[in-house]
Each structure stands twice: as C-alpha cells, then as structure tokens.
Scaffold this active site. Structure first.
Site, PDB file in Angstrom:
ATOM      1  N   ASP A 127       0.782  -1.240   0.000  1.00 55.63           N
ATOM      2  CA  ASP A 127       0.000   0.000   0.000  1.00 55.63           C
ATOM      3  C   ASP A 127       0.810   1.285   0.000  1.00 55.63           C
ATOM      4  OD1 ASP A 127       0.821   0.201   2.735  1.00 55.63           O
ATOM      5  OD2 ASP A 127      -0.915  -0.967   3.368  1.00 55.63           O
TER       6      ASP A 127
ATOM      7  N   HIS B 126       6.726  -7.523  -1.172  1.00 56.34           N
ATOM      8  CA  HIS B 126       5.689  -7.882  -2.161  1.00 56.34           C
ATOM      9  C   HIS B 126       5.394  -6.753  -3.141  1.00 56.34           C
ATOM     10  CE1 HIS B 126       4.161 -11.204   0.788  1.00 56.34           C
ATOM     11  NE2 HIS B 126       5.191 -11.597   0.074  1.00 56.34           N
TER      12      HIS B 126
ATOM     13  N   CYS C 205       8.891  -4.624 -15.128  1.00 58.24           N
ATOM     14  CA  CYS C 205       9.099  -5.553 -16.240  1.00 58.24           C
ATOM     15  C   CYS C 205       9.423  -6.929 -15.680  1.00 58.24           C
ATOM     16  CB  CYS C 205      10.249  -5.047 -17.116  1.00 58.24           C
ATOM     17  SG  CYS C 205      10.793  -6.274 -18.318  1.00 58.24           S
TER      18      CYS C 205
ATOM     19  N   CYS D  86       8.430  -3.508 -22.280  1.00 53.52           N
ATOM     20  CA  CYS D  86       9.555  -2.783 -21.662  1.00 53.52           C
ATOM     21  C   CYS D  86      10.448  -2.156 -22.741  1.00 53.52           C
ATOM     22  CB  CYS D  86      10.357  -3.755 -20.811  1.00 53.52           C
ATOM     23  SG  CYS D  86      11.867  -3.084 -20.129  1.00 53.52           S
TER      24      CYS D  86
ATOM     25  N   ASN E  37       0.189  -8.241  17.709  1.00 56.53           N
ATOM     26  CA  ASN E  37      -0.961  -8.759  16.957  1.00 56.53           C
ATOM     27  C   ASN E  37      -2.091  -9.025  17.952  1.00 56.53           C
ATOM     28  OD1 ASN E  37      -2.722 -10.452  15.319  1.00 56.53           O
ATOM     29  ND2 ASN E  37      -0.973 -10.816  13.976  1.00 56.53           N
ATOM     30  N   PRO E  38      -3.291  -8.605  17.648  1.00 48.81           N
ATOM     31  CA  PRO E  38      -4.381  -8.886  18.602  1.00 48.81           C
ATOM     32  C   PRO E  38      -4.698 -10.374  18.707  1.00 48.81           C
ATOM     33  CG  PRO E  38      -5.213  -7.675  16.661  1.00 48.81           C
ATOM     34  CD  PRO E  38      -3.737  -7.764  16.515  1.00 48.81           C
TER      35      PRO E  38
ATOM     36  N   ALA F  45      -1.909  -2.537  15.963  1.00 46.39           N
ATOM     37  CA  ALA F  45      -0.629  -1.938  15.577  1.00 46.39           C
ATOM     38  C   ALA F  45      -0.551  -0.484  16.034  1.00 46.39           C
ATOM     39  CB  ALA F  45      -0.465  -2.034  14.058  1.00 46.39           C
TER      40      ALA F  45
HETATM   41  P1  NAD Z   1      -2.892 -11.779   6.851  1.00 42.28           P
HETATM   42  O1  NAD Z   1      -4.102 -11.209   6.178  1.00 42.28           O
HETATM   43  O2  NAD Z   1      -2.543 -13.185   6.609  1.00 42.28           O
HETATM   44  O3  NAD Z   1      -3.021 -11.579   8.429  1.00 42.28           O
HETATM   45  C1  NAD Z   1      -3.310 -10.343   8.994  1.00 42.28           C
HETATM   46  C2  NAD Z   1      -2.921 -10.348  10.442  1.00 42.28           C
HETATM   47  O4  NAD Z   1      -3.190  -9.047  10.965  1.00 42.28           O
HETATM   48  C3  NAD Z   1      -3.706 -11.343  11.309  1.00 42.28           C
HETATM   49  O5  NAD Z   1      -2.787 -12.121  12.044  1.00 42.28           O
HETATM   50  C4  NAD Z   1      -4.554 -10.448  12.221  1.00 42.28           C
HETATM   51  O6  NAD Z   1      -4.709 -11.001  13.513  1.00 42.28           O
HETATM   52  C5  NAD Z   1      -3.731  -9.190  12.279  1.00 42.28           C
HETATM   53  N1  NAD Z   1      -4.454  -7.964  12.571  1.00 42.28           N
HETATM   54  C6  NAD Z   1      -5.752  -7.648  12.297  1.00 42.28           C
HETATM   55  N2  NAD Z   1      -6.027  -6.403  12.710  1.00 42.28           N
HETATM   56  C7  NAD Z   1      -4.886  -5.906  13.238  1.00 42.28           C
HETATM   57  C8  NAD Z   1      -4.518  -4.662  13.820  1.00 42.28           C
HETATM   58  N3  NAD Z   1      -5.396  -3.643  13.927  1.00 42.28           N
HETATM   59  N4  NAD Z   1      -3.250  -4.497  14.267  1.00 42.28           N
HETATM   60  C9  NAD Z   1      -2.350  -5.501  14.164  1.00 42.28           C
HETATM   61  N5  NAD Z   1      -2.639  -6.702  13.616  1.00 42.28           N
HETATM   62  C10 NAD Z   1      -3.884  -6.901  13.161  1.00 42.28           C
HETATM   63  O7  NAD Z   1      -1.703 -10.799   6.498  1.00 42.28           O
HETATM   64  P2  NAD Z   1      -0.204 -11.083   6.072  1.00 42.28           P
HETATM   65  O8  NAD Z   1       0.452 -11.945   7.068  1.00 42.28           O
HETATM   66  O9  NAD Z   1       0.390  -9.747   5.766  1.00 42.28           O
HETATM   67  O10 NAD Z   1      -0.289 -11.911   4.724  1.00 42.28           O
HETATM   68  C11 NAD Z   1      -1.187 -11.594   3.708  1.00 42.28           C
HETATM   69  C12 NAD Z   1      -0.634 -11.048   2.399  1.00 42.28           C
HETATM   70  O11 NAD Z   1      -1.616 -10.112   2.018  1.00 42.28           O
HETATM   71  C13 NAD Z   1       0.637 -10.268   2.435  1.00 42.28           C
HETATM   72  O12 NAD Z   1       1.473 -10.865   1.553  1.00 42.28           O
HETATM   73  C14 NAD Z   1       0.285  -8.857   1.942  1.00 42.28           C
HETATM   74  O13 NAD Z   1       1.083  -8.548   0.821  1.00 42.28           O
HETATM   75  C15 NAD Z   1      -1.110  -8.972   1.404  1.00 42.28           C
HETATM   76  N6  NAD Z   1      -2.032  -7.876   1.770  1.00 42.28           N
HETATM   77  C16 NAD Z   1      -1.589  -6.604   1.835  1.00 42.28           C
HETATM   78  C17 NAD Z   1      -2.452  -5.592   2.187  1.00 42.28           C
HETATM   79  C18 NAD Z   1      -1.915  -4.173   2.253  1.00 42.28           C
HETATM   80  O14 NAD Z   1      -1.031  -3.823   1.477  1.00 42.28           O
HETATM   81  N7  NAD Z   1      -2.395  -3.347   3.187  1.00 42.28           N
HETATM   82  C19 NAD Z   1      -3.783  -5.875   2.496  1.00 42.28           C
HETATM   83  C20 NAD Z   1      -4.225  -7.202   2.382  1.00 42.28           C
HETATM   84  C21 NAD Z   1      -3.330  -8.196   2.024  1.00 42.28           C
HETATM   85 ZN    ZN Z   2      12.623  -5.122 -19.252  1.00 40.07          ZN
END
Ligand code: NAD
Ligand code: ZN
Length: 280
Positions: free
Chosen positions: A120, A135, A143, A164, A230-231, A248
C-alpha cells in the site's frame, strides 16, 4: 537509589526494553498494520478471504500466459470482487498514527529497517526511509524480464502498457502475484537485513505467507529475539519472546513514547512530558 534493572510484567515495557538493548532492530509488517487505515486483511476476522473465500493461486501464471488479455480484463473491471474491494480501499487509504509512530521509531534510532509485506505504500507516505517492500508497491509497474521498475504516476490502464523499452519484456504491476517469485534483488535485501537483526518485531502478520514469513524463523535461528504485535495468536506466537496483544496503532504509539523517553532523557530527568514526534 534504584540501581537494578526494572523488571516488568507489562509486555509493552518488555518489548521497549528488548528494542532499546538490541543492536539492530528489524520490523516486519503485514496486512494487519494497515487495518486502521481502512484496508482489510486477507485472513482472519473481516478478512477478504474470510468473506469471499480463498482466491485462485495462479495469478502470475495467468498473467504470463496472456499479458494482454490480463490487462484487458483489468481495464474492463473483470476482476474478482475481493480484488475490487482491496483496490478501492488502497486508493482511499492514508497512513494512520501507527505508521507515523513507526517512522518516529526509525527517526529516534530504535528501528533500523522495516520489511513490509504490504503493497500500500503507506510506510513511505508516513516518512519511513529504510524499507524493503517484499511484495512490491501498488504505485509502481515492473518488467517481468529485466526487473526494471517505473512509477505508475498518473497511469490509468486504458490499454495494456507497451512492452519494456529496455528489453521488450511484459509489464505488470510491481505487486507480487500468487505464484510469482519475489524479485531476486528484493529478497536478497530482505535476507541481508534479517541476517543483521538482533531483534525482529512482527506487526500485524499471520506469519503464513512464504517466503516472507520464513525470514522470521531464520532470524530466530540466528539468535535474534522475536516480538509479536498482533491482537490474535499466530504461527509465530510459540517462538516469540514477547507478545503484545494489541492493535498496531496503539502498540506503536506506546512504544514510541517509551523509547523516545529513553532516547531524549539524560539520566536524572526521568519524568519530562513526552511530545509526539510527528509534531516535532
Ligand atoms: P494476513 O491477512 O494473513 O493476516 C493479517 C494479520 O493481521 C492477522 O494475524 C490479524 O490477527 C492481524 N491484525 C488484524 N487487525 C490488526 C490490527 N489492527 N493491528 C495488528 N494486527 C492486526 O496478512 P499477512 O500476514 O500480511 O499476509 C497476507 C498477504 O496479504 C501479504 O502478503 C500482503 O502482501 C497482502 N495484503 C496486503 C495488504 C496491504 O497492502 N495493506 C492488504 C491485504 C493483504
Ligand atoms: Zn525489461
């Protein structure tokens, strides 16, 4: 006079103490880090997969097999509903106080590097400097052949991007798709950081997406201490030295206040009022 170290049962104080006494602190963030900015996670309560079901895991194969067809679907909004919801949330999101506090922790020297699984770009927007986006970042294109990245700028896909200019390879979003290897330069930098870490802080990650999550176990095997924020319980909980069951935003603001006092207070001036680093 008190000369012994303070022993505390408060996990936040324990985490602050571990961070303060660690030589090189690496934070790894996951989707939970950005929940308070209105971006849903994949897994867990309110997660996209919880509501829509798990997605197909062959996104990168679909792109490689037919890059132009993939872009056409994107242009015609023929994406899965959970992708549309995620995209709209990403477009609207702004950093929350936890992102600013993390940048503040870097500024006071408590955190040395952040590896984020998030796409994000909110850490950069909050002013964080030392960041590996394992990621990728949704505001860039890349590319798939030579790895060159370009800013998305005002690019709105109304037709598939040209191949590209350097190598003729297909251009995709920089974000790593399911089934796509992490770009070698990014993975190498993440590993270099983990190998330097004496303490890792995992924030808002279920620690279940490989290879990113595996880095946490490598750090532990290297002798680093592990703090989880983590909650909810995760796969990382059993190997964590300190667990802060909190969102967080709240945990990072508290850590910044605790560590900022350590940083700024010369011995003897313990109870000065704290000031939010963002307004400094
Ligand atoms: P996940 O979705 O597997 O797990 C999310 C974790 O966040 C859970 O363990 C949950 O308990 C915890 N959580 C929920 N609310 C919270 C809060 N307020 N504060 C702290 N923790 C909280 O996420 P992951 O392990 O990052 O893996 C998922 C993949 O999804 C990643 O590779 C990521 O790239 C992608 N993703 C990214 C975004 C983003 O860029 N914001 C959003 C969704 C998914
Ligand atoms: Zn290239």
């Amino acid at each position: 006079m008190l000369t012994e170290p303070i022993i505390t049962s408060d996990p936040l104080e324990q985490a602050a103490s571990l961070i303060k006494h660690s030589k090189y602190v690496v934070v790894m963030t996951g989707a939970g880090m950005s929940v308070e900015s209105g971006i849903p996670t994949f897994r867990g309560e309110g997660g996209l997969w919880t509501r829509y079901g798990p997605p197909k895991m062959d996104g990168f194969k679909q792109f490689r097999d037919d890059p132009v067809g993939w872009w056409q679907k994107r242009i015609n909004q023929q994406m899965d509903a959970h992708i549309i919801e995620l995209r709209d949330a990403l477009v609207a999101a702004e950093p929350h106080t936890g992102h600013h506090a993390l940048a503040g922790l870097e500024k006071v020297g408590a955190v040395h590097h952040v590896i984020t699984q998030n796409i994000d770009g909110l850490d950069l927007k909050a002013g964080l400097k030392n960041l590996t986006e394992i990621h990728g970042n949704r505001s860039r294109l890349r590319c798939i052949q030579c790895g060159q990245r370009m800013s998305l700028g005002d690019f709105v896909p109304i037709e598939p991007p040209e191949p590209c200019a350097s190598c003729g390879g297909s251009i995709k979003f920089d974000t790593v798709m399911f089934g796509e290897p992490i770009p070698a330069d990014t993975l190498a930098e993440a590993r270099r950081q983990i190998d330097m870490a004496t303490c890792v802080v995992a924030i808002g990650t279920s620690a279940s997406v490989r290879p990113a999550s595996g880095l946490l176990w490598i750090a532990k095997a290297n002798g680093a201490s592990v703090i989880e924020i983590n909650p909810n319980e995760t796969k990382l909980s059993p190997i964590s030295d300190v667990i802060v069951r909190s969102s967080a935003g709240s945990a990072l603001n508290s850590l910044l206040n605790l560590l900022k006092i350590c940083e700024e207070t010369p011995s003897g001036a313990a109870n000065e009022p704290t000031q939010d680093v963002r307004s400094a």
